[in-house]
Write a protein that holds these residues in place. Structure first.
Motif, PDB file in Angstrom:
ATOM      1  N   GLU A  82       0.883  -1.170   0.000  1.00 20.43           N
ATOM      2  CA  GLU A  82       0.000   0.000   0.000  1.00 20.43           C
ATOM      3  C   GLU A  82       0.915   1.212   0.000  1.00 20.43           C
ATOM      4  OE1 GLU A  82      -3.501   0.002   2.753  1.00 20.43           O
ATOM      5  OE2 GLU A  82      -2.568  -1.834   3.487  1.00 20.43           O
ATOM      6  N   TYR A  83       0.443   2.278  -0.613  1.00 16.27           N
ATOM      7  CA  TYR A  83       1.282   3.475  -0.736  1.00 16.27           C
ATOM      8  C   TYR A  83       0.814   4.600   0.176  1.00 16.27           C
ATOM      9  CZ  TYR A  83       3.114   1.104  -4.819  1.00 16.27           C
ATOM     10  OH  TYR A  83       3.702   0.185  -5.649  1.00 16.27           O
ATOM     11  N   ILE A  84       1.799   5.375   0.633  1.00 15.68           N
ATOM     12  CA  ILE A  84       1.521   6.597   1.411  1.00 15.68           C
ATOM     13  C   ILE A  84       1.306   7.714   0.381  1.00 15.68           C
ATOM     14  CG2 ILE A  84       2.542   8.291   3.003  1.00 15.68           C
ATOM     15  CD1 ILE A  84       2.195   5.821   4.611  1.00 15.68           C
ATOM     16  N   ASP A  85       0.067   8.097   0.152  1.00  9.86           N
ATOM     17  CA  ASP A  85      -0.220   9.053  -0.919  1.00  9.86           C
ATOM     18  C   ASP A  85       0.158  10.481  -0.566  1.00  9.86           C
ATOM     19  OD1 ASP A  85      -1.086   7.284  -2.841  1.00  9.86           O
ATOM     20  OD2 ASP A  85      -3.078   7.133  -1.937  1.00  9.86           O
ATOM     21  N   ASP A  86       0.136  10.816   0.716  1.00 10.38           N
ATOM     22  CA  ASP A  86       0.469  12.181   1.118  1.00 10.38           C
ATOM     23  C   ASP A  86       1.360  12.109   2.366  1.00 10.38           C
ATOM     24  OD1 ASP A  86       0.686  14.761   1.903  1.00 10.38           O
ATOM     25  OD2 ASP A  86      -1.473  15.174   1.965  1.00 10.38           O
ATOM     26  N   ALA A  87       2.668  12.253   2.139  1.00  8.79           N
ATOM     27  CA  ALA A  87       3.629  12.098   3.245  1.00  8.79           C
ATOM     28  C   ALA A  87       3.418  13.149   4.332  1.00  8.79           C
ATOM     29  CB  ALA A  87       5.053  12.173   2.708  1.00  8.79           C
ATOM     30  N   ARG A  88       2.798  14.293   3.947  1.00  8.99           N
ATOM     31  CA  ARG A  88       2.586  15.345   4.957  1.00  8.99           C
ATOM     32  C   ARG A  88       1.464  14.972   5.915  1.00  8.99           C
ATOM     33  NH1 ARG A  88       2.369  19.739   0.445  1.00  8.99           N
ATOM     34  NH2 ARG A  88       1.428  17.865  -0.411  1.00  8.99           N
ATOM     35  N   HIS A  89       0.577  14.080   5.473  1.00 13.13           N
ATOM     36  CA  HIS A  89      -0.487  13.570   6.356  1.00 13.13           C
ATOM     37  C   HIS A  89      -0.265  12.069   6.487  1.00 13.13           C
ATOM     38  CE1 HIS A  89      -2.111  17.332   4.671  1.00 13.13           C
ATOM     39  NE2 HIS A  89      -2.446  17.509   5.948  1.00 13.13           N
ATOM     40  N   PHE A  90       0.771  11.713   7.234  1.00  7.40           N
ATOM     41  CA  PHE A  90       1.276  10.337   7.279  1.00  7.40           C
ATOM     42  C   PHE A  90       0.236   9.387   7.880  1.00  7.40           C
ATOM     43  CE2 PHE A  90       3.978   6.804   8.406  1.00  7.40           C
ATOM     44  CZ  PHE A  90       4.904   6.784   7.375  1.00  7.40           C
ATOM     45  N   ASP A  91      -0.021   8.301   7.166  1.00  5.12           N
ATOM     46  CA  ASP A  91      -1.032   7.330   7.600  1.00  5.12           C
ATOM     47  C   ASP A  91      -0.329   6.219   8.398  1.00  5.12           C
ATOM     48  OD1 ASP A  91      -2.941   5.353   7.840  1.00  5.12           O
ATOM     49  OD2 ASP A  91      -3.673   5.554   5.775  1.00  5.12           O
ATOM     50  N   SER A  92      -0.315   6.370   9.720  1.00  3.70           N
ATOM     51  CA  SER A  92       0.433   5.414  10.541  1.00  3.70           C
ATOM     52  C   SER A  92      -0.263   4.051  10.607  1.00  3.70           C
ATOM     53  CB  SER A  92       0.663   5.966  11.948  1.00  3.70           C
ATOM     54  OG  SER A  92      -0.555   6.077  12.634  1.00  3.70           O
ATOM     55  N   ALA A  93      -1.588   4.036  10.380  1.00  2.00           N
ATOM     56  CA  ALA A  93      -2.298   2.737  10.391  1.00  2.00           C
ATOM     57  C   ALA A  93      -1.859   1.908   9.178  1.00  2.00           C
ATOM     58  CB  ALA A  93      -3.806   2.969  10.374  1.00  2.00           C
ATOM     59  N   LEU A  94      -1.741   2.575   8.030  1.00  2.00           N
ATOM     60  CA  LEU A  94      -1.261   1.891   6.815  1.00  2.00           C
ATOM     61  C   LEU A  94       0.179   1.405   7.045  1.00  2.00           C
ATOM     62  CD1 LEU A  94      -1.482   3.372   3.201  1.00  2.00           C
ATOM     63  CD2 LEU A  94       0.606   2.325   4.041  1.00  2.00           C
ATOM     64  N   PHE A  95       0.996   2.291   7.605  1.00  2.00           N
ATOM     65  CA  PHE A  95       2.407   1.961   7.883  1.00  2.00           C
ATOM     66  C   PHE A  95       2.491   0.703   8.757  1.00  2.00           C
ATOM     67  CE2 PHE A  95       6.487   2.725  10.106  1.00  2.00           C
ATOM     68  CZ  PHE A  95       7.310   2.877   9.001  1.00  2.00           C
ATOM     69  N   GLU A  96       1.678   0.673   9.805  1.00  2.00           N
ATOM     70  CA  GLU A  96       1.689  -0.469  10.740  1.00  2.00           C
ATOM     71  C   GLU A  96       1.234  -1.755  10.034  1.00  2.00           C
ATOM     72  OE1 GLU A  96      -0.425   0.362  14.356  1.00  2.00           O
ATOM     73  OE2 GLU A  96      -0.218  -1.702  15.064  1.00  2.00           O
ATOM     74  N   ARG A  97       0.178  -1.642   9.201  1.00  2.00           N
ATOM     75  CA  ARG A  97      -0.332  -2.823   8.464  1.00  2.00           C
ATOM     76  C   ARG A  97       0.755  -3.445   7.601  1.00  2.00           C
ATOM     77  NH1 ARG A  97      -4.897   0.102   7.368  1.00  2.00           N
ATOM     78  NH2 ARG A  97      -4.273   0.726   5.268  1.00  2.00           N
ATOM     79  N   ILE A  98       1.449  -2.582   6.851  1.00  2.00           N
ATOM     80  CA  ILE A  98       2.436  -3.101   5.893  1.00  2.00           C
ATOM     81  C   ILE A  98       3.681  -3.635   6.608  1.00  2.00           C
ATOM     82  CG2 ILE A  98       3.964  -2.393   3.987  1.00  2.00           C
ATOM     83  CD1 ILE A  98       1.027  -2.935   3.207  1.00  2.00           C
ATOM     84  N   ILE A  99       4.156  -2.898   7.617  1.00  2.00           N
ATOM     85  CA  ILE A  99       5.336  -3.388   8.352  1.00  2.00           C
ATOM     86  C   ILE A  99       4.976  -4.704   9.054  1.00  2.00           C
ATOM     87  CG2 ILE A  99       6.966  -2.912  10.255  1.00  2.00           C
ATOM     88  CD1 ILE A  99       7.521  -1.045   7.948  1.00  2.00           C
ATOM     89  N   SER A 100       3.755  -4.774   9.528  1.00  2.00           N
ATOM     90  CA  SER A 100       3.324  -5.961  10.265  1.00  2.00           C
ATOM     91  C   SER A 100       3.292  -7.203   9.356  1.00  2.00           C
ATOM     92  CB  SER A 100       1.952  -5.668  10.881  1.00  2.00           C
ATOM     93  OG  SER A 100       1.448  -6.826  11.432  1.00  2.00           O
ATOM     94  N   VAL A 101       2.631  -7.090   8.195  1.00  2.00           N
ATOM     95  CA  VAL A 101       2.518  -8.295   7.351  1.00  2.00           C
ATOM     96  C   VAL A 101       3.842  -8.622   6.651  1.00  2.00           C
ATOM     97  CG1 VAL A 101       1.586  -7.143   5.282  1.00  2.00           C
ATOM     98  CG2 VAL A 101       1.081  -9.538   5.670  1.00  2.00           C
ATOM     99  N   ASN A 102       4.592  -7.591   6.241  1.00  2.00           N
ATOM    100  CA  ASN A 102       5.811  -7.850   5.455  1.00  2.00           C
ATOM    101  C   ASN A 102       7.044  -8.142   6.305  1.00  2.00           C
ATOM    102  OD1 ASN A 102       4.236  -7.348   3.249  1.00  2.00           O
ATOM    103  ND2 ASN A 102       5.254  -5.467   2.637  1.00  2.00           N
ATOM    104  N   LEU A 103       7.016  -7.727   7.577  1.00  2.00           N
ATOM    105  CA  LEU A 103       8.244  -7.869   8.364  1.00  2.00           C
ATOM    106  C   LEU A 103       8.014  -8.547   9.729  1.00  2.00           C
ATOM    107  CD1 LEU A 103      11.269  -7.265   8.524  1.00  2.00           C
ATOM    108  CD2 LEU A 103      10.723  -4.989   9.372  1.00  2.00           C
TER     109      LEU A 103
END
Ligand SMILES: NC(=O)c1ccc[n+]([C@@H]2O[C@H](COP(=O)([O-])OP(=O)(O)OC[C@H]3O[C@@H](n4cnc5c(N)ncnc54)[C@H](OP(=O)(O)O)[C@@H]3O)[C@@H](O)[C@H]2O)c1
Length: 241
Positions: A82-103
């Motif tokens: 999944e992509y972070i579409d707007d780095a200035r409004h960082f989506d930490s839930a998306l970040f957590e989902r991807i780090i969680s499943v991939n790492l």
């Protein structure tokens, strides 16, 4: 017969790998979240075993370990993007989902399943060539894969002499459900069958870093070696939206 376990085997690269290992005479343990999805692509048989669980569920991964036979190979392939579409409004839930499943889930699998590998077995991590350099909108995906590559390299160092052969895979673009969602050009894209063949042969040849297609991955490696400030300027000019 040799036995291999493949996570994320219900579609894309994992499914093509499962078919390739079946063709090579392996019993294949295929993992995914949905029994129906696995049954529709690789019906359970004498040679195909299904394991259905979500990789975020540590207890389920340990439960699988209780029932698994000794294995000749494990391929930790499952992942999401999944992509972070707007780095200035960082989506930490998306970040957590991807780090969680991939790492993070890979850590669960290593703790639960590593003891199933006999000397001579292989352990494969499917990372991404996105880990070579910072790509736009890839804050979550790229960080998860850069972390996975580091993990694979460290495991290779620490497992040296154990008889377990470690490989890390860095694919370029492969045509799968994961990339079919992308809305940008994907140069040098290959099929999941071509990717599976490259991985299968790389593991057979005891290659540590399996990367393909090389005309694309060498280019990314080259850009990854440039000073960050140079790459930042090139990325802004060529690919940043
Ligand atoms: N395609 C590319 O261009 C490309 C490039 C570089 C690296 N990769 C990497 O290659 C691997 C395979 O990707 P793909 O392109 O083949 O994608 P895909 O077709 O979308 O397959 C992803 C697989 O992962 C499984 N999965 C996802 N989330 C899961 C979860 N929470 N728990 C359990 N299983 C889960 C899916 O199973 P279910 O949905 O059935 O549960 C599916 O089998 C990924 O690690 C990806 O990052 C792909």
């Amino acid at each position: 017969m040799p036995e291999v376990l493949i996570t994320g085997a219900s579609s894309g690269i994992g499914l093509a790998l499962a078919r390739r290992y079946l063709e090579a005479g392996y019993i294949v343990h295929v993992c995914g979240r949905s029994k129906e999805k696995l049954e529709s692509v690789l019906p359970e048989s004498e040679y195909i075993r299904h394991w259905c669980f979500d990789l975020s569920d540590k207890a389920a991964i340990f439960d699988v370990a209780e029932r698994l036979p000794p294995l000749d190979g494990i391929i930790l392939n499952a992942g999401g993007c999944e992509y972070i579409d707007d780095a200035r409004h960082f989506d930490s839930a998306l970040f957590e989902r991807i780090i969680s499943v991939n790492l993070i889930s890979v850590g669960y699998c290593l703790e639960a399943w590593l003891g199933k590998l006999a000397p001579g077995a292989f352990l494969v991590f499917v990372s991404s060539s996105a880990s070579y350099l910072p790509l736009p909108r890839a804050e979550a995906y790229g960080a998860s894969k850069a972390g996975l590559t580091y993990l694979a390299k460290t495991m290779d160092v620490d497992l040296a002499g154990s008889g377990i052969q470690v490989s890390v895979v860095h694919p370029g673009f492969v045509d799968t459900p994961l990339t079919q969602k992308n809305d940008f050009p994907m140069p040098c894209q290959i099929t999941s069958e071509q990717a599976a063949e490259r991985i299968f042969r790389g593991v057979e040849n005891k290659q540590f870093d399996i990367h393909f297609p090389r005309r694309f991955t060498y280019l990314l490696k080259f850009f990854g070696w440039l000073p960050h400030t140079v790459w930042r300027r090139l990325a802004a000019k060529w690919i940043k939206r």
